[in-house]
Design a protein around this motif. Structure first.
Motif, short mmCIF file in Angstrom:
data_model
loop_
_atom_site.label_atom_id
_atom_site.label_comp_id
_atom_site.label_asym_id
_atom_site.label_seq_id
_atom_site.Cartn_x
_atom_site.Cartn_y
_atom_site.Cartn_z
N ARG A 19 -66.04 19.47 46.38
CA ARG A 19 -66.53 19.08 47.70
C ARG A 19 -66.93 20.28 48.53
O ARG A 19 -66.53 21.41 48.26
CB ARG A 19 -65.49 18.27 48.42
CG ARG A 19 -64.15 18.97 48.51
CD ARG A 19 -63.07 18.11 49.02
NE ARG A 19 -63.28 17.88 50.43
CZ ARG A 19 -62.50 17.17 51.20
NH1 ARG A 19 -61.46 16.60 50.71
NH2 ARG A 19 -62.75 17.02 52.47
N ASP A 40 -62.54 16.88 56.56
CA ASP A 40 -63.40 15.73 56.31
C ASP A 40 -64.79 16.22 55.90
O ASP A 40 -65.59 16.65 56.73
CB ASP A 40 -63.47 14.88 57.59
CG ASP A 40 -64.34 13.64 57.44
OD1 ASP A 40 -65.10 13.52 56.46
OD2 ASP A 40 -64.25 12.78 58.34
N GLY A 42 -67.45 14.59 54.90
CA GLY A 42 -68.54 13.84 55.51
C GLY A 42 -68.87 14.34 56.91
O GLY A 42 -70.04 14.42 57.30
N ARG A 75 -73.68 15.68 47.63
CA ARG A 75 -72.52 15.36 48.47
C ARG A 75 -72.92 14.53 49.69
O ARG A 75 -72.15 13.72 50.17
CB ARG A 75 -71.78 16.64 48.88
CG ARG A 75 -71.20 17.44 47.72
CD ARG A 75 -70.36 16.66 46.74
NE ARG A 75 -69.20 16.03 47.38
CZ ARG A 75 -68.37 15.20 46.77
NH1 ARG A 75 -68.55 14.90 45.49
NH2 ARG A 75 -67.35 14.69 47.42
N ASN A 79 -71.28 10.88 50.38
CA ASN A 79 -70.67 10.61 51.69
C ASN A 79 -71.53 9.71 52.58
O ASN A 79 -71.18 9.47 53.73
CB ASN A 79 -70.38 11.93 52.42
CG ASN A 79 -69.18 12.64 51.84
OD1 ASN A 79 -68.05 12.30 52.17
ND2 ASN A 79 -69.42 13.61 50.97
#
Length: 166
Positions: A19, A40, A42, A75, A79
């Motif tokens: 990530r 987080d 996202g 990613r 997300n």
């Protein structure tokens, strides 16, 4: 169009499993540097895209067409984060002459270019990012990515000065 130096830091090299933990962005016109970092993923990705959405950015990075941008897009999809239109400029391609002859095994890391052009070398490579992330040492991640931004900007200035970029 606005020019931005950017870099991402990740927990590994596999965009399907690892990530993004940090994205740093420097506006070359205003010299404003902002770093998005959070547990987080996202939120980090969303804040990055939202910060450049209105500018039709030219994202300038090192090895960015091969790593940063594909990782960021995957990613973003995972997300469910909307991206924006952008252009890109990969300084590794320019510095290593890839527009004339591509050799994926060509040496020429960001630290190589810092060292050989008399810039301050990187204090460390990205191997410690995972450790820093899981130990909540976000300031160390921020310092690392912002050091990469500084080296990338200096390399960009050198490439422009030597008229490699036309």
């Amino acid at each position: 169009m606005s020019d931005f130096i950017f870099d991402i830091e990740t927990t590994g090299l596999n965009s399907c499993e690892d990530r993004i933990v940090c994205i740093s962005l420097k506006n070359l016109e205003t010299k404003n540097l902002i770093t998005f970092i959070d547990i987080d993923e996202g939120k980090v990705i969303s804040e990055f895209w939202n910060s450049i959405r209105e500018k039709i950015p030219n994202l300038i990075g090192f090895n960015s067409d091969s790593f940063d941008i594909p990782f960021l897009i995957k990613r973003s999809l995972i997300n469910r984060v909307k991206i924006c239109k952008f252009e890109s400029l990969d300084l590794r391609k320019l510095a290593n002459g890839f527009s004339y002859s591509y050799d994926k095994f060509e040496k020429g890391s960001l630290n190589f270019w810092a060292k050989t052009t008399g810039m301050k070398e990187k204090a460390e490579n990205g191997d410690m990012i995972l450790h820093y992330f899981f130990n909540h040492e976000y300031e160390k991640i921020k310092a690392h990515v912002e050091n990469d931004i500084e080296i990338t900007e200096k390399l960009y200035d050198l490439i422009k000065y030597c008229e490699v970029l036309k």
